[in-house]
Design a protein around this motif. Structure first.
Motif, short mmCIF file in Angstrom:
data_model
loop_
_atom_site.label_atom_id
_atom_site.label_comp_id
_atom_site.label_asym_id
_atom_site.label_seq_id
_atom_site.Cartn_x
_atom_site.Cartn_y
_atom_site.Cartn_z
N ASN A 59 39.35 44.52 36.46
CA ASN A 59 39.51 43.41 37.61
C ASN A 59 38.64 43.59 38.75
O ASN A 59 38.50 42.15 39.26
N LEU A 106 44.63 39.51 32.62
CA LEU A 106 45.81 39.39 33.27
C LEU A 106 47.27 39.05 32.18
O LEU A 106 48.16 39.67 32.16
N ARG A 128 39.25 36.85 34.05
CA ARG A 128 40.23 37.34 34.59
C ARG A 128 41.68 37.12 34.06
O ARG A 128 42.48 37.74 33.95
N LYS A 180 47.32 42.41 30.10
CA LYS A 180 48.14 43.39 30.77
C LYS A 180 49.40 43.05 30.81
O LYS A 180 50.20 43.92 30.82
N GLN A 181 49.72 41.76 31.12
CA GLN A 181 51.21 41.46 31.09
C GLN A 181 52.02 41.69 29.84
O GLN A 181 53.10 41.97 29.93
#
Length: 760
Positions: free
Chosen positions: A174, A80, A76, A83-84
């Motif tokens: 997620n 993230l 995870r 994705k960021q």
């Protein structure tokens, strides 16, 4: 209760063996014994089952839920991160679609490996992992489509595409991870409940066993009233053991109480003086006074900590012996300078005598011997009243082939010790009584450490003392001798005319012995006036002196004044040497102005005396000790890795004071990156803390050494850490470091270490 049970069991064994006891007593004893054995077997079986159950449960937790949760959280975190930065990455210019796809594929591979690990260990529904894999496949597919989309659309269109098409897949992955984490956490809680139930059952079984033991103990007390003497003897032994344990425990409690006081005292001074200095920033004199007291208190606090650490290393068997060459002069100069300063400050007299030393070059553990002498002498200074005498005598007592023994005698006219206390002198945490600790302070570890060090070095220690009459310690230590013993050449020293000026008869005799070994028949004077007269008379007779060796501390006229007057009358032809048992740094400048050519430490030794005398004839001084490294590091640039802001500030300031520039990194990873991004030759050295977040100093050092930077293999890396045990130093060198400095950092040590690795 355990002690009582042992006593009862022993008692039953004795009754069983005594045939004089009646059959009835034997029958009852047998029944009791059978019951105890049966209960013990049942308890052992139950305990084994419960322990095995808890072990299996714990193993299950580590092999499944913990593995899944750790893997899922790592997955995870990467998700993230992706994705960021995916929007930023896809909208920036990059070399090619292949390069971008390579970067994404690396992340995809890590995520798919994580899914495989989760599938193997997950105890929840298999559909959860299937859904996660499907969501991840969808994310991979849509990001591949995004890569193709990037090349033909504007930034605004790309961002819109990411927001509407890509981000939903991130959210779906997620969500799947969240379901798996929740399921695994529930499984952990269930397993923890199993362990709790097992623990409760174990406690219940133990309580039940305790009840039966109490019952059987009461029953056994009713049935037996003989074989009592042996039981009482055992009880007395146990009582004595308990008293010894209580005494040891009380000693440790007293030690902790003293340590609390000893540590808080300098800490109070440090905190208080810092506050006072902050309130008088415009008063330079007041600030300097505060800083002096802070420095003194800090060193006192460090000595307390070192005592405790030394004792812990002794208890753990981690003390090791070094075999390194050193000169006896190094040892005496180091010890004398410290103890003489302590004694003079407290208005006490310190003397040091050396006799019969034939071997000045030795092989042994210089630091441990230095520690032994400082411990003994510091105690003598501490426990000797004002005006009292402290004395150190060193002599060679035995000389074998390739080995010699030195005897160190430390005597004082202090308060002395009772015969009772002498019996426990070397026990840790012990002091004579509470009043002694309150009046003089200390940890009660110094003599225990000293005794262990003497044993570690293969020596012996003896003590004689009486209350109110002082103490005498005698330490005998063996030393190896270097195979390549120096062959000294006199080189016409016998032609020198030497005048020795000293008011102490013993010192004149000692100097005469040393000079005769060099073939020199010296003349002697007892005072400054007598020396000046002798120099003038010799000059008028045409037989002027080549060398004058003058003691510094003499009544009526000290060595500096004698030198000044001889220069006024005899000019500069005489080599003036000032001999002192004290730190001559305070008179160095004044002495040079008066015409002093050299200073020699007292007690006088042959090799430094020979060096100075040979210099008169222009001879090479091969045996002269190397001068201390200078603290000038101007022009050097260092990389400092330190996560503590205050420690970083101190180190940077100390480096600036020596003229060095420094760049800082707050962890090992940042230090590696800064070094690898620097051009060749940019950094001269790296100061590396060991315990840092993200990446520790050992790992950072290994990465630097394994890297492709031109200086990776050659740049000096110095450990700068509070980890000071021998294994810590070994670990530093094993990681590829070139040196080790212990915290708190001493400015002089820092400068000398840097100068040493930089060859300044």
């Amino acid at each position: 209760m355990i002690v009582r049970l042992k006593a009862v069991t022993c008692h039953f064994g004795i009754l069983y063996q005594r045939r004089s006891c009646g059959l009835k007593l034997q029958t009852k004893l047998s029944r009791v014994t059978i019951v105890i054995c049966a209960i013990a077997i049942l308890f052992a079986a139950a305990s084994g089952y419960m322990i095995n159950s808890m072990r299996n449960t714990a193993q299950s937790m580590y092999e499944h839920p913990y593995t899944v949760t750790n893997t899922a959280r790592a997955m995870r975190s990467r998700l993230l991160d992706m994705k960021q930065f995916v929007g930023i990455f896809l909208t920036r210019s990059f070399e090619s679609e292949e390069k971008a796809r390579e970067l994404f594929d690396e992340r995809y591979a890590m995520q798919n490996e994580a899914i495989a690990a989760i599938r193997e260990s997950y105890l929840g529904p298999a559909e959860d992992v299937t859904a996660l894999q499907k969501a991840m496949d969808g994310l991979i597919e849509i990001q591949d489509e995004a890569l193709r989309f990037v090349g033909t659309h504007s930034e605004e269109d790309i961002l819109s595409f990411i927001e509407e098409r890509v981000y939903p897949y991130y959210d779906e992955v997620n969500d799947c991870l969240e379901r798996i984490l929740v399921s695994s956490d529930k499984r952990i809680y269930q397993l923890m409940e199993d362990i709790t139930h097992t623990t409760v059952a174990s406690i219940g079984t133990a309580l039940l066993l305790t009840f039966f033991i109490v019952f059987l103990t009461m029953y056994s007390n009713m049935v037996e009233r003989t074989s009592i003497k042996e039981l009482k003897a055992r009880e007395r032994e146990l009582h004595e053991a308990l008293l010894l344990a209580q005494k040891a425990n009380n000693a440790k409690k007293d030690f902790l109480s003293r340590m609390s006081h000893e540590i808080r005292t300098p800490m109070n001074a440090i905190i208080g003086m810092a506050a006072i200095a902050g309130a008088h920033l415009d008063d330079r004199g007041r600030i300097e006074d505060c800083l002096t007291k802070i420095t003194f208190s800090s060193r006192h606090l460090l000595s307390l900590i070192n005592d405790v650490l030394d004792m812990s290393k002794i208890d753990a068997g981690k003390l090791t012996v070094n075999h390194e060459p050193f000169r006896i002069g190094q040892l005496t100069e180091s010890v004398v300078s410290v103890i003489d300063s302590q004694a003079r400050t407290q208005e006490k007299i310190f003397e040091c005598d050396i006799s019969g030393i034939r071997q000045e070059r030795l092989i042994g553990d210089y630091l441990r011997v230095n520690q032994i002498l400082l411990n003994l002498l510091s105690n003598s200074v501490k426990f000797t009243p004002r005006g009292g005498m402290i004395r150190l005598e060193i002599k060679e007592i035995e000389d074998q082939k390739g080995r010699t023994f030195l005897q160190f005698v430390v005597s004082d006219t202090g308060i002395g010790m009772s015969e009772e206390f002498l019996e426990r002198l070397y026990l840790p945490f012990e002091q004579a009584d509470g009043q002694i600790s309150q009046k003089y302070g200390g940890t009660g570890l110094g003599m225990a450490i000293t005794n262990n060090l003497v044993e570690l070095l293969g020596g012996s220690i003896d003590v004689k003392s009486r209350l109110g009459e002082g103490t005498v310690f005698t330490v005998k230590l063996p030393f190896d001798l270097p195979e390549d013993s120096e062959e000294y050449h006199v080189r016409e020293l016998e032609t020198l005319r030497v005048l020795v000026v000293d008011d102490e008869e013993y010192d004149r005799i000692h100097a005469n012995i040393l000079l005769k070994r060099l073939g020199i028949a010296a003349q002697f004077a007892k005072s400054g006036r007598e020396a000046i007269k002798a120099v003038l008379e010799a000059q008028e007779a045409g037989t002027g002196y080549d060398v004058c060796i003058v003691d510094w501390r003499m009544p009526n006229m000290d060595g500096i004044e004698v030198t000044r007057k001889i220069r006024e009358t005899a000019g500069s032809d005489v080599l003036m040497i000032v001999l002192s048992a004290f730190d001559w740094s305070e008179i160095d400048e004044e002495g040079r102005r008066a015409g002093v050519n050299a200073f020699i430490a007292k007690p006088l030794l042959e090799s430094p005396l020979r060096n100075v005398l040979e210099s008169v004839l222009g001879a090479d001084i091969s045996s002269k000790e190397p001068e201390a490294a200078q603290s000038n590091c101007t022009g050097s640039r260092l990389l400092l890795a330190e996560d503590n802001a205050l420690n970083m500030e101190i180190a940077v300031e100390l480096l600036q004071m020596a003229g060095a520039e420094s760049d800082c990194a707050v962890n090992g990873k940042e230090a590696v990156e800064k070094f690898e991004d620097s051009p060749a030759g940019y950094y001269d050295a790296i100061l590396m803390d060991v315990q840092m977040p993200v990446m520790d100093g050992y790992t950072a050092t290994r990465k630097i050494r394994a890297g492709g930077h031109p200086d990776a293999k050659t740049i000096p890396i110095i450990a700068m850490t509070a980890n000071i045990f021998s294994e810590d130093i070994d670990a530093a060198y094993a990681a590829g470091m070139n040196g080790h400095m212990a915290k708190p950092i001493d400015a002089k040590t820092l400068y000398q270490t840097i100068a040493g690795v930089l060859k300044l």
